[in-house]
Design a protein around this motif. Structure first.
Motif, PDB file in Angstrom:
ATOM      1  N   ALA A  22     -37.506  13.934 -24.275  1.00 51.69           N
ATOM      2  CA  ALA A  22     -37.740  13.867 -25.722  1.00 51.69           C
ATOM      3  C   ALA A  22     -38.462  12.574 -26.087  1.00 51.69           C
ATOM      4  O   ALA A  22     -39.369  12.578 -26.938  1.00 51.69           O
ATOM      5  N   LEU A  23     -38.078  11.466 -25.465  1.00 45.09           N
ATOM      6  CA  LEU A  23     -38.781  10.206 -25.700  1.00 45.09           C
ATOM      7  C   LEU A  23     -40.228  10.321 -25.241  1.00 45.09           C
ATOM      8  O   LEU A  23     -41.164   9.914 -25.954  1.00 45.09           O
ATOM      9  N   GLU A  24     -40.423  10.875 -24.052  1.00 39.91           N
ATOM     10  CA  GLU A  24     -41.776  11.012 -23.513  1.00 39.91           C
ATOM     11  C   GLU A  24     -42.633  11.920 -24.388  1.00 39.91           C
ATOM     12  O   GLU A  24     -43.830  11.678 -24.569  1.00 39.91           O
ATOM     13  N   LEU A  25     -42.017  12.970 -24.948  1.00 38.57           N
ATOM     14  CA  LEU A  25     -42.757  13.864 -25.833  1.00 38.57           C
ATOM     15  C   LEU A  25     -43.269  13.107 -27.054  1.00 38.57           C
ATOM     16  O   LEU A  25     -44.431  13.283 -27.462  1.00 38.57           O
ATOM     17  N   ALA A  26     -42.436  12.250 -27.634  1.00 37.41           N
ATOM     18  CA  ALA A  26     -42.872  11.451 -28.781  1.00 37.41           C
ATOM     19  C   ALA A  26     -44.013  10.527 -28.380  1.00 37.41           C
ATOM     20  O   ALA A  26     -44.976  10.344 -29.141  1.00 37.41           O
ATOM     21  N   TRP A  27     -43.933   9.944 -27.192  1.00 40.02           N
ATOM     22  CA  TRP A  27     -45.006   9.070 -26.708  1.00 40.02           C
ATOM     23  C   TRP A  27     -46.308   9.841 -26.532  1.00 40.02           C
ATOM     24  O   TRP A  27     -47.377   9.374 -26.935  1.00 40.02           O
ATOM     25  N   HIS A  28     -46.214  11.016 -25.928  1.00 33.39           N
ATOM     26  CA  HIS A  28     -47.411  11.838 -25.743  1.00 33.39           C
ATOM     27  C   HIS A  28     -48.009  12.249 -27.093  1.00 33.39           C
ATOM     28  O   HIS A  28     -49.237  12.203 -27.284  1.00 33.39           O
ATOM     29  N   GLN A  29     -47.167  12.657 -28.027  1.00 34.96           N
ATOM     30  CA  GLN A  29     -47.665  13.097 -29.334  1.00 34.96           C
ATOM     31  C   GLN A  29     -48.394  11.972 -30.060  1.00 34.96           C
ATOM     32  O   GLN A  29     -49.493  12.168 -30.585  1.00 34.96           O
ATOM     33  N   ALA A  30     -47.778  10.788 -30.106  1.00 35.71           N
ATOM     34  CA  ALA A  30     -48.389   9.661 -30.802  1.00 35.71           C
ATOM     35  C   ALA A  30     -49.708   9.265 -30.148  1.00 35.71           C
ATOM     36  O   ALA A  30     -50.680   8.916 -30.842  1.00 35.71           O
ATOM     37  N   SER A  31     -49.776   9.317 -28.829  1.00 34.80           N
ATOM     38  CA  SER A  31     -51.004   8.959 -28.109  1.00 34.80           C
ATOM     39  C   SER A  31     -52.121   9.948 -28.390  1.00 34.80           C
ATOM     40  O   SER A  31     -53.254   9.560 -28.734  1.00 34.80           O
ATOM     41  N   ARG A  32     -51.807  11.232 -28.261  1.00 34.06           N
ATOM     42  CA  ARG A  32     -52.855  12.249 -28.345  1.00 34.06           C
ATOM     43  C   ARG A  32     -53.410  12.380 -29.753  1.00 34.06           C
ATOM     44  O   ARG A  32     -54.608  12.605 -29.937  1.00 34.06           O
ATOM     45  N   ARG A  33     -52.549  12.218 -30.777  1.00 32.93           N
ATOM     46  CA  ARG A  33     -53.099  12.375 -32.120  1.00 32.93           C
ATOM     47  C   ARG A  33     -53.895  11.159 -32.561  1.00 32.93           C
ATOM     48  O   ARG A  33     -54.586  11.205 -33.583  1.00 32.93           O
ATOM     49  N   GLY A  35     -56.108   9.970 -30.280  1.00 29.92           N
ATOM     50  CA  GLY A  35     -57.300  10.099 -29.451  1.00 29.92           C
ATOM     51  C   GLY A  35     -57.246   9.418 -28.103  1.00 29.92           C
ATOM     52  O   GLY A  35     -58.289   9.157 -27.498  1.00 29.92           O
ATOM     53  N   PHE A  36     -56.041   9.155 -27.586  1.00 29.09           N
ATOM     54  CA  PHE A  36     -55.918   8.521 -26.272  1.00 29.09           C
ATOM     55  C   PHE A  36     -55.799   9.577 -25.178  1.00 29.09           C
ATOM     56  O   PHE A  36     -55.185  10.623 -25.376  1.00 29.09           O
ATOM     57  N   GLN A  37     -56.395   9.288 -24.015  1.00 29.76           N
ATOM     58  CA  GLN A  37     -56.367  10.183 -22.862  1.00 29.76           C
ATOM     59  C   GLN A  37     -55.356   9.680 -21.838  1.00 29.76           C
ATOM     60  O   GLN A  37     -55.252   8.469 -21.601  1.00 29.76           O
ATOM     61  N   GLU A  38     -54.664  10.612 -21.194  1.00 25.46           N
ATOM     62  CA  GLU A  38     -53.651  10.225 -20.209  1.00 25.46           C
ATOM     63  C   GLU A  38     -54.291   9.930 -18.857  1.00 25.46           C
ATOM     64  O   GLU A  38     -55.220  10.608 -18.417  1.00 25.46           O
ATOM     65  N   PHE A  39     -53.757   8.905 -18.175  1.00 24.08           N
ATOM     66  CA  PHE A  39     -54.190   8.567 -16.818  1.00 24.08           C
ATOM     67  C   PHE A  39     -52.967   8.121 -16.028  1.00 24.08           C
ATOM     68  O   PHE A  39     -51.875   7.966 -16.556  1.00 24.08           O
ATOM     69  N   ASP A  40     -53.147   7.882 -14.747  1.00 23.37           N
ATOM     70  CA  ASP A  40     -52.083   7.324 -13.917  1.00 23.37           C
ATOM     71  C   ASP A  40     -52.726   6.676 -12.704  1.00 23.37           C
ATOM     72  O   ASP A  40     -53.927   6.858 -12.431  1.00 23.37           O
ATOM     73  N   GLY A  41     -51.943   5.919 -11.968  1.00 22.27           N
ATOM     74  CA  GLY A  41     -52.409   5.259 -10.757  1.00 22.27           C
ATOM     75  C   GLY A  41     -51.333   5.312  -9.703  1.00 22.27           C
ATOM     76  O   GLY A  41     -50.247   5.864  -9.926  1.00 22.27           O
ATOM     77  N   PRO A  42     -51.559   4.707  -8.526  1.00 15.57           N
ATOM     78  CA  PRO A  42     -50.578   4.761  -7.437  1.00 15.57           C
ATOM     79  C   PRO A  42     -49.354   3.909  -7.731  1.00 15.57           C
ATOM     80  O   PRO A  42     -49.442   2.862  -8.376  1.00 15.57           O
ATOM     81  N   VAL A 103     -47.434   7.197 -18.829  1.00 10.67           N
ATOM     82  CA  VAL A 103     -45.968   7.071 -18.894  1.00 10.67           C
ATOM     83  C   VAL A 103     -45.445   6.972 -17.458  1.00 10.67           C
ATOM     84  O   VAL A 103     -44.828   7.903 -16.943  1.00 10.67           O
ATOM     85  N   PRO A 104     -45.682   5.855 -16.777  1.00 10.50           N
ATOM     86  CA  PRO A 104     -45.272   5.720 -15.375  1.00 10.50           C
ATOM     87  C   PRO A 104     -43.871   5.127 -15.230  1.00 10.50           C
ATOM     88  O   PRO A 104     -43.255   4.666 -16.187  1.00 10.50           O
ATOM     89  N   PHE A 120     -37.538   1.565 -14.498  1.00  3.49           N
ATOM     90  CA  PHE A 120     -37.590   2.051 -15.876  1.00  3.49           C
ATOM     91  C   PHE A 120     -38.891   2.818 -16.070  1.00  3.49           C
ATOM     92  O   PHE A 120     -39.852   2.666 -15.300  1.00  3.49           O
ATOM     93  N   PHE A 121     -38.895   3.645 -17.085  1.00  2.00           N
ATOM     94  CA  PHE A 121     -40.107   4.361 -17.474  1.00  2.00           C
ATOM     95  C   PHE A 121     -40.697   3.656 -18.691  1.00  2.00           C
ATOM     96  O   PHE A 121     -39.961   3.194 -19.565  1.00  2.00           O
ATOM     97  N   GLN A 122     -42.007   3.563 -18.724  1.00  2.00           N
ATOM     98  CA  GLN A 122     -42.647   2.818 -19.800  1.00  2.00           C
ATOM     99  C   GLN A 122     -43.917   3.508 -20.263  1.00  2.00           C
ATOM    100  O   GLN A 122     -44.725   3.953 -19.456  1.00  2.00           O
ATOM    101  N   TRP A 123     -44.057   3.588 -21.559  1.00  2.00           N
ATOM    102  CA  TRP A 123     -45.269   4.114 -22.196  1.00  2.00           C
ATOM    103  C   TRP A 123     -46.259   2.972 -22.351  1.00  2.00           C
ATOM    104  O   TRP A 123     -45.953   1.960 -22.961  1.00  2.00           O
ATOM    105  N   ASN A 124     -47.444   3.134 -21.767  1.00  2.00           N
ATOM    106  CA  ASN A 124     -48.504   2.141 -21.879  1.00  2.00           C
ATOM    107  C   ASN A 124     -49.685   2.724 -22.633  1.00  2.00           C
ATOM    108  O   ASN A 124     -50.127   3.847 -22.325  1.00  2.00           O
ATOM    109  N   VAL A 125     -50.194   1.987 -23.600  1.00  2.00           N
ATOM    110  CA  VAL A 125     -51.359   2.401 -24.386  1.00  2.00           C
ATOM    111  C   VAL A 125     -52.359   1.251 -24.372  1.00  2.00           C
ATOM    112  O   VAL A 125     -51.996   0.110 -24.681  1.00  2.00           O
ATOM    113  N   ASP A 126     -53.621   1.526 -24.008  1.00  2.61           N
ATOM    114  CA  ASP A 126     -54.624   0.465 -23.879  1.00  2.61           C
ATOM    115  C   ASP A 126     -55.961   0.895 -24.460  1.00  2.61           C
ATOM    116  O   ASP A 126     -56.329   2.080 -24.414  1.00  2.61           O
TER     117      ASP A 126
END
Length: 406
Positions: A22-33, A35-42, A103-104, A120-126
């Motif tokens: 549920a927390l991650e869903l809120a993070w995804h919603q706020a990011s996408r509306r 205009g942010f694109q999701e990415f990840d790394g190793p 959200v890594p 821990f899990f953390q929402w990063n926006v850049d």
């Protein structure tokens, strides 16, 4: 021999996992509306990636080791160095500004305490490639948008913002040597958390200069911090001024911050920071890319969840299924499975017993599943191409044709 999770690490049983999602869903919603694109790394990187900018001392806080190829590596403790590396590799081909989020999971070898574990899990926006104050204000607005989605308002949280450029000018004006700057900024950052911080500033700088710093923090002379004043104006444009307060005691610990820095706290001041970020211009160039302005923030799940619990806002786990299918007798087991598959094909989450328990036991299992409805598959209704649907809250039943079942 019994086993348990390592100290500082967490198990996510289904009810806890549902809250995390549920927390991650809120993070995804706020990011996408925004205009942010999701990415990840190793999850595993070269140790040098983290020590290059933050210093060798950070190694004590990492899960760092030599791999089988005798390379020094570390589990990622944060995302900004990985982001900088990735952007540097493709900086010339990526359209600007770059607006990415992720959200890594992170790992830090620190003493576990309230609000901080070793994973821990953390929402990063850049945002990369934007020097305007509006970019700083937008990422703040995105962070606050997620908190609003979760039910938190201006009466619950405050965003406190400062500017590293003003802080450095302030230190230069009272002749603080460059070699002392990092230590002095660190103690300014601890003024509200450590009762010895003011005393330590006096020991480093002397009473007069230490008191000047404390006076600046109290007075907050925005006329001497025009860059911060511009950011505050942009915050008004983004409609978040009610959440935002200037505070020159906000420094942020990482060495790569260069401009505005900010943190979000609960209004009661009882918890660690919910989120924090700032501008890190020049970091992309440090990793071999062009000299691009950059900024971002991180919001972890641990403190946020504690704040939501205190406010009575922790998301309720959703029901496991919407519908529970019950064969009323052993010979109806196969037709019940047909109904189960039909529901699933129509996008309805549904479950059924593997065998053919007594009807009372099956209905009890339906209640425990959290389903709103039970579909009773009996021989008389099945002969008519129908089933009985029972509302598990009211107990009402009705006959429904299979073609109308959803």
């Amino acid at each position: 021999m019994g086993f348990k999770a390592l100290t500082g690490f967490r198990d996510f049983y289904p009810e806890k996992m549902a809250v995390r999602r549920a927390l991650e869903l809120a993070w995804h919603q706020a990011s996408r509306r925004a205009g942010f694109q999701e990415f990840d790394g190793p999850v595993l990187e070269s140790l040098e990636l983290f020590t290059a900018k933050s210093g060798e001392e950070i190694e004590r806080q990492l899960y760092a080791f030599s791999d089988k190829g005798d390379r020094r590596v570390a589990l990622r403790p944060e995302m900004t160095p990985t982001l900088a590396r990735m952007v540097a590799a493709r900086a010339n081909s990526l359209p600007k500004p770059i607006k990415w989020y992720c959200v890594p999971q992170f790992f830090r070898y620190e003493r576990p305490q309230r609000g901080r574990g070793r994973e821990f899990f953390q929402w990063n926006v850049d945002v990369i490639g934007a020097s305007e104050a509006a970019a700083d204000a937008e990422v703040m607005a995105v962070a606050l948008d997620a908190l609003r989605i979760l039910g938190l308002g201006e009466q619950d949280v405050v965003l406190r913002v400062s500017d590293r450029r003003f802080l450095r000018r302030m230190l230069r004006s009272i002749d603080v040597e460059e070699v002392q700057e990092s230590e002095v900024l660190g103690w300014i950052d601890k003024l509200e958390r450590d009762a010895t911080a003011a005393k330590r500033l006096e020991e480093i700088l002397g009473q007069k200069r230490a008191r000047e710093i404390l006076a600046w923090c109290e007075r907050m002379p925005l006329d001497q911090a025009p860059e911060l004043a511009e950011v505050l104006g942009a915050c008004r444009d983004y409609g978040i001024e009610a959440f935002v307060e200037p505070d020159f005691k906000i420094v942020r610990g990482l060495a790569y911050y260069t401009g505005p820095v900010w943190e979000i706290f609960d209004r009661a001041g009882e918890l660690r920071a919910v989120a924090g970020g700032g501008r890190y211009d020049g970091l992309i160039a440090e990793f071999g890319g062009p000299d691009l302005p950059a900024l971002g923030f991180g919001m972890g799940d641990v403190v946020l969840r504690e704040l939501l619990q205190r406010k009575g806002l922790e998301p309720e786990p959703a029901a496991r299924v919407e519908v529970f299918v019950v064969p009323v007798s052993p010979e109806m087991l196969k037709p019940a499975r047909e109904v189960l598959l039909r529901l699933r094909e129509r996008g309805v989450s549904a479950d059924a017993p593997y065998g053919s328990p007594k009807l009372s036991k099956a209905l009890k299992a339906a209640d425990l599943s959290g389903a709103r409805r039970a579909v009773l598959v009996g021989p008389d209704e099945w002969a008519e191409g129908a089933v009985r649907v029972k509302d598990l809250a009211s107990g009402d039943e009705r006959k429904v044709q299979l073609d109308d079942l959803d």
